[in-house]
Design a protein around this motif. Structure first.
Motif, short mmCIF file in Angstrom:
data_model
loop_
_atom_site.label_atom_id
_atom_site.label_comp_id
_atom_site.label_asym_id
_atom_site.label_seq_id
_atom_site.Cartn_x
_atom_site.Cartn_y
_atom_site.Cartn_z
N GLU A 62 0.70 -1.40 0.19
CA GLU A 62 -0.02 0.01 0.09
C GLU A 62 0.87 1.29 -0.04
O GLU A 62 0.42 2.56 -0.11
CB GLU A 62 -0.70 -0.09 1.17
CG GLU A 62 -2.02 -1.00 1.08
CD GLU A 62 -3.09 -0.97 0.26
OE1 GLU A 62 -3.04 0.05 -0.35
OE2 GLU A 62 -3.82 -1.75 0.09
N ARG A 110 -7.82 4.49 -0.20
CA ARG A 110 -8.90 3.45 -0.66
C ARG A 110 -10.48 4.20 -0.34
O ARG A 110 -10.72 4.21 0.68
CB ARG A 110 -8.83 2.00 -0.22
CG ARG A 110 -7.39 1.45 -0.26
CD ARG A 110 -7.22 1.39 -1.70
NE ARG A 110 -5.85 0.57 -1.86
CZ ARG A 110 -5.12 0.24 -3.26
NH1 ARG A 110 -5.79 0.76 -4.34
NH2 ARG A 110 -4.02 -0.15 -3.34
N PHE A 159 0.59 6.31 2.35
CA PHE A 159 -0.29 5.12 2.00
C PHE A 159 -1.32 5.66 1.07
O PHE A 159 -1.67 6.84 1.00
CB PHE A 159 -1.20 4.44 3.35
CG PHE A 159 -0.01 3.82 4.21
CD1 PHE A 159 0.52 2.85 3.94
CD2 PHE A 159 -0.20 3.99 5.71
CE1 PHE A 159 1.56 2.09 4.62
CE2 PHE A 159 0.35 3.42 6.50
CZ PHE A 159 1.06 2.24 6.03
N PRO A 162 -6.17 2.72 4.04
CA PRO A 162 -6.29 1.30 4.02
C PRO A 162 -6.27 0.63 5.14
O PRO A 162 -6.95 -0.76 5.29
CB PRO A 162 -5.32 0.91 2.69
CG PRO A 162 -4.29 1.58 2.88
CD PRO A 162 -4.76 2.97 3.36
#
Length: 317
Positions: free
Chosen positions: A53, A65, A62, A70
């Motif tokens: 990620e 999402r 990161f 995430p």
């Protein structure tokens, strides 16, 4: 070494899964170098998932999402912290909503009201005041401050904080606040920071006036973090309430505490004070239009204070 913070933030604790929002949404989860090294060798399935990620196109972070980190689980908790403890978090995740500035022998810890719990404490505490504690530890970093500038700004900030909390109409306070900041900025521009120690109040203070319709239009032109922000800005205020003025005043108190001393680095005092005044005006407007005070404060802070470009544009008003 002395540590200074708002008294209402003592014993602050993250609400974790009980938070009405989350700091793991919308913002990049930046990874400092030490954390990145630790993640590169973290074992097991979680370690593999972490490495998958990580995005390093513009600094290690990161990938979000659906707008969320995430590693935020369905209960609003961090999977990394659950597995390896808080020491496994990145520096940003571990410190937020705290921000630390060191001025010689004094460490100042501010708490961003972009955190709902920090906003709640700021708005619902019985009193607002600075709390100072001495830990007895020696100063390890060299002090490169301009002593006259630092002492002048610190004295001025104390006066501004007292002024903000005086019991009188908010617009009178804002007018005097800006007048003092303008007078102080003139002395800084002339190279006389020592004059901030006993800065006289300007004799003529014009009443504070701002065209709120134009101000809303300006804010609508800034970068938007969440799509419902323009809708909040567009809501029409009714009568200005005491609750709205109190919340705006408390936000301004936080702002002056956090930002005034930063002028020790660049002499830019007036833009920082002006940004706080505009923030107070907008928060008062949001609450008068029906927004919950805590929501108004933490959403404003997220949209403006935590976007460098937005904050720079507000300071330039």
């Amino acid at each position: 070494m002395k540590t200074v913070m708002l008294s209402c933030m003592k014993d602050f604790a993250c609400l974790a899964g009980a938070c009405p929002d989350t700091c793991c949404r919308d913002w990049e989860i930046a990874l400092d170098e030490a954390t990145l090294v630790r993640y590169q060798t973290m074992p097991g399935e979680l370690g593999e998932r972490i490495r998958a990620e990580i995005c390093d196109d513009d600094g290690a972070c990161f990938q979000l999402r659906g707008g969320y980190c995430p590693f935020l689980n369905e209960k609003g908790l961090c999977s990394i912290q659950l597995a390896h403890g808080a020491e496994a978090l990145s520096r940003n995740c571990d410190y937020f909503p705290r921000f630390v500035e060191e001025y010689g022998a004094t460490r100042e810890v501010s708490f961003s009201p972009a955190c709902p719990e920090a906003a709640r404490r700021l708005l619902q505490s019985d009193t607002l005041q600075l709390d100072t504690q001495e830990d007895g530890k020696p100063v390890t970093e060299p002090n490169e401050l301009n002593p006259a500038l630092y002492l002048g700004l610190r004295a001025l900030r104390s006066r501004l904080l007292r002024l903000v909390m005086e019991a009188r109409p908010m617009d009178e306070c804002l007018a005097e606040l800006l007048a003092m900041a303008e007078a102080a900025q003139k002395q800084l521009d002339k190279g006389h920071p020592e004059k901030l120690l006993q800065l006289p109040l300007p004799k003529r203070i014009k009443g504070f006036q701002v065209n709120e319709a134009e101000l809303v239009q300006f804010y609508n032109g800034l970068t938007i973090l969440r799509p419902d922000w323009p809708q909040l800005l567009a809501a029409q205020p009714d009568t200005v309430t005491e609750a709205a003025e109190d919340a705006a005043t408390r936000y301004l108190y936080h702002h002056l505490f956090r930002y005034v001393l930063k002028a020790v680095n660049d002499d830019a005092l007036l833009p920082r004070v002006r940004a706080g005044v505009m923030g107070a005006v907008m928060i008062r407007r949001l609450i008068s239009a029906g927004a919950d005070p805590i929501t108004a404060v933490y959403r404003y802070s997220r949209e403006i204070e935590h976007n460098e470009e937005n904050f720079a544009r507000v300071m330039a008003l």
